[in-house]
Design a protein around this motif. Structure first.
Motif, PDB file in Angstrom:
ATOM      1  N   VAL A  30       0.854  -1.194   0.000  1.00 51.21           N
ATOM      2  CA  VAL A  30       0.000   0.000   0.000  1.00 51.21           C
ATOM      3  C   VAL A  30       0.886   1.238   0.000  1.00 51.21           C
ATOM      4  N   ARG A  31       0.688   2.080  -1.021  1.00 43.44           N
ATOM      5  CA  ARG A  31       1.473   3.320  -1.143  1.00 43.44           C
ATOM      6  C   ARG A  31       0.708   4.468  -0.489  1.00 43.44           C
ATOM      7  N   SER A  39      -5.829  10.718  -9.295  1.00 43.35           N
ATOM      8  CA  SER A  39      -6.648  10.744 -10.504  1.00 43.35           C
ATOM      9  C   SER A  39      -6.429   9.429 -11.247  1.00 43.35           C
ATOM     10  N   GLY A  40      -7.482   8.880 -11.748  1.00 43.26           N
ATOM     11  CA  GLY A  40      -7.395   7.605 -12.441  1.00 43.26           C
ATOM     12  C   GLY A  40      -7.508   6.414 -11.500  1.00 43.26           C
ATOM     13  N   CYS A  41      -7.666   6.665 -10.223  1.00 46.58           N
ATOM     14  CA  CYS A  41      -7.796   5.591  -9.240  1.00 46.58           C
ATOM     15  C   CYS A  41      -9.268   5.437  -8.848  1.00 46.58           C
ATOM     16  N   ARG A  42      -9.616   4.238  -8.408  1.00 49.46           N
ATOM     17  CA  ARG A  42     -10.986   3.972  -7.974  1.00 49.46           C
ATOM     18  C   ARG A  42     -11.077   4.188  -6.469  1.00 49.46           C
ATOM     19  N   ASP A  43     -12.003   5.030  -6.038  1.00 45.98           N
ATOM     20  CA  ASP A  43     -12.204   5.344  -4.617  1.00 45.98           C
ATOM     21  C   ASP A  43     -12.888   4.158  -3.943  1.00 45.98           C
ATOM     22  N   LEU A  44     -12.244   3.603  -2.916  1.00 45.11           N
ATOM     23  CA  LEU A  44     -12.813   2.464  -2.195  1.00 45.11           C
ATOM     24  C   LEU A  44     -13.450   2.852  -0.868  1.00 45.11           C
ATOM     25  N   GLY A  45     -13.263   4.101  -0.466  1.00 42.82           N
ATOM     26  CA  GLY A  45     -13.893   4.533   0.773  1.00 42.82           C
ATOM     27  C   GLY A  45     -12.960   5.318   1.671  1.00 42.82           C
ATOM     28  N   MET A  80      -9.034  -3.786   2.717  1.00 43.99           N
ATOM     29  CA  MET A  80     -10.042  -3.344   1.746  1.00 43.99           C
ATOM     30  C   MET A  80      -9.586  -3.595   0.310  1.00 43.99           C
ATOM     31  N   HIS A  81      -8.430  -4.216   0.142  1.00 43.66           N
ATOM     32  CA  HIS A  81      -7.816  -4.465  -1.169  1.00 43.66           C
ATOM     33  C   HIS A  81      -7.457  -3.170  -1.884  1.00 43.66           C
ATOM     34  N   ALA A  82      -7.133  -2.145  -1.108  1.00 44.73           N
ATOM     35  CA  ALA A  82      -6.662  -0.877  -1.672  1.00 44.73           C
ATOM     36  C   ALA A  82      -5.150  -0.963  -1.830  1.00 44.73           C
ATOM     37  N   ASP A  83      -4.611  -0.247  -2.816  1.00 42.76           N
ATOM     38  CA  ASP A  83      -3.157  -0.221  -2.986  1.00 42.76           C
ATOM     39  C   ASP A  83      -2.580   1.175  -2.767  1.00 42.76           C
ATOM     40  N   THR A  84      -3.448   2.138  -2.460  1.00 42.13           N
ATOM     41  CA  THR A  84      -3.006   3.520  -2.249  1.00 42.13           C
ATOM     42  C   THR A  84      -3.891   4.175  -1.199  1.00 42.13           C
ATOM     43  N   ILE A  85      -3.265   4.986  -0.349  1.00 43.42           N
ATOM     44  CA  ILE A  85      -4.014   5.798   0.606  1.00 43.42           C
ATOM     45  C   ILE A  85      -3.541   7.240   0.477  1.00 43.42           C
ATOM     46  N   GLY A  99      -8.228   8.440   2.690  1.00 40.57           N
ATOM     47  CA  GLY A  99      -8.958   7.872   1.581  1.00 40.57           C
ATOM     48  C   GLY A  99      -8.242   6.614   1.126  1.00 40.57           C
ATOM     49  N   ALA A 100      -9.005   5.586   0.775  1.00 35.42           N
ATOM     50  CA  ALA A 100      -8.443   4.333   0.274  1.00 35.42           C
ATOM     51  C   ALA A 100      -8.781   4.216  -1.207  1.00 35.42           C
ATOM     52  N   TYR A 101      -7.773   3.887  -2.016  1.00 34.89           N
ATOM     53  CA  TYR A 101      -7.947   3.856  -3.466  1.00 34.89           C
ATOM     54  C   TYR A 101      -7.315   2.604  -4.064  1.00 34.89           C
ATOM     55  N   GLN A 102      -7.857   2.206  -5.208  1.00 36.93           N
ATOM     56  CA  GLN A 102      -7.256   1.131  -5.977  1.00 36.93           C
ATOM     57  C   GLN A 102      -6.775   1.749  -7.288  1.00 36.93           C
ATOM     58  N   CYS A 103      -5.457   1.840  -7.408  1.00 35.72           N
ATOM     59  CA  CYS A 103      -4.867   2.506  -8.564  1.00 35.72           C
ATOM     60  C   CYS A 103      -4.313   1.515  -9.585  1.00 35.72           C
ATOM     61  N   GLY A 104      -4.089   0.281  -9.185  1.00 32.22           N
ATOM     62  CA  GLY A 104      -3.568  -0.727 -10.106  1.00 32.22           C
ATOM     63  C   GLY A 104      -2.241  -0.314 -10.689  1.00 32.22           C
ATOM     64  N   SER A 105      -2.162  -0.291 -12.009  1.00 35.97           N
ATOM     65  CA  SER A 105      -0.896   0.055 -12.660  1.00 35.97           C
ATOM     66  C   SER A 105      -0.693   1.557 -12.771  1.00 35.97           C
ATOM     67  N   HIS A 106      -1.698   2.355 -12.375  1.00 32.52           N
ATOM     68  CA  HIS A 106      -1.563   3.814 -12.392  1.00 32.52           C
ATOM     69  C   HIS A 106      -0.503   4.213 -11.385  1.00 32.52           C
ATOM     70  N   LEU A 107       0.520   4.889 -11.825  1.00 35.68           N
ATOM     71  CA  LEU A 107       1.630   5.260 -10.951  1.00 35.68           C
ATOM     72  C   LEU A 107       1.263   6.472 -10.122  1.00 35.68           C
ATOM     73  N   VAL A 108       1.363   6.323  -8.822  1.00 35.81           N
ATOM     74  CA  VAL A 108       1.178   7.444  -7.905  1.00 35.81           C
ATOM     75  C   VAL A 108       2.569   7.850  -7.473  1.00 35.81           C
ATOM     76  N   THR A 109       2.972   9.058  -7.867  1.00 38.21           N
ATOM     77  CA  THR A 109       4.331   9.490  -7.549  1.00 38.21           C
ATOM     78  C   THR A 109       4.423   9.885  -6.093  1.00 38.21           C
ATOM     79  N   PRO A 110       5.496   9.449  -5.421  1.00 34.42           N
ATOM     80  CA  PRO A 110       5.667   9.837  -4.026  1.00 34.42           C
ATOM     81  C   PRO A 110       5.999  11.316  -3.936  1.00 34.42           C
ATOM     82  N   ALA A 111       5.840  11.878  -2.763  1.00 36.41           N
ATOM     83  CA  ALA A 111       6.198  13.278  -2.558  1.00 36.41           C
ATOM     84  C   ALA A 111       7.667  13.461  -2.901  1.00 36.41           C
ATOM     85  N   ALA A 112       7.957  14.536  -3.571  1.00 36.52           N
ATOM     86  CA  ALA A 112       9.333  14.767  -4.019  1.00 36.52           C
ATOM     87  C   ALA A 112      10.242  14.964  -2.822  1.00 36.52           C
TER      88      ALA A 112
END
Length: 135
Positions: A30-31, A39-45, A80-85, A99-112
């Protein structure tokens, strides 16, 4: 006898505290989207987690409290099977919504962070490496 009881009571009370919240194996995937871009991620709750932010009249270290809140949010997101918070607000009284999200292969860049940009090209023109998601 009285001195022994006075020494044992604080020891027992401190032993009942849950210091050191540990990540579960599933939460390792979980990232955290510190920049808020999901953006491009599915909101799981929404996940709301809380820890003790003070013990009696003594406030706990803010960094430690924030770290434990993130670990707990990642643990809950994994169930919740989320891969991003991402944090939805700042911590308040030891509680924080995420927020819990499922982004799959969508890259969420970490804070610089200085010198920590895995997607940046290598300055020497050498081979580039990119993190991959394990099976």
């Amino acid at each position: 006898m009285r001195k022994t009881v006075l020494l044992l009571v604080p020891t027992l009370l401190l032993g009942a505290c849950t210091w050191g919240i540990n990540p579960t194996p599933a939460s390792q995937n979980v990232r955290t989207a510190w920049n808020g871009d999901v953006s491009g991620c599915r909101d799981l709750g929404k996940i709301t987690v809380s820890v003790m932010d003070h013990v009696g009249p003594v406030d706990r270290n803010d960094i430690k409290v924030r770290d434990e809140l993130q670990v707990m949010a990642r643990n809950e997101a994994a169930t919740m099977h989320a891969d991003t918070i991402k944090p939805l607000a700042e911590p308040s009284d030891g509680s924080q919504p995420w927020g819990a999200y499922q982004c799959g292969s969508h890259l969420v860049t970490p804070a610089a962070a200085p010198g920590n940009n895995p997607a940046a090209p290598a300055s020497s023109g050498a081979t580039q490496t990119y993190p991959i998601k394990g099976g």
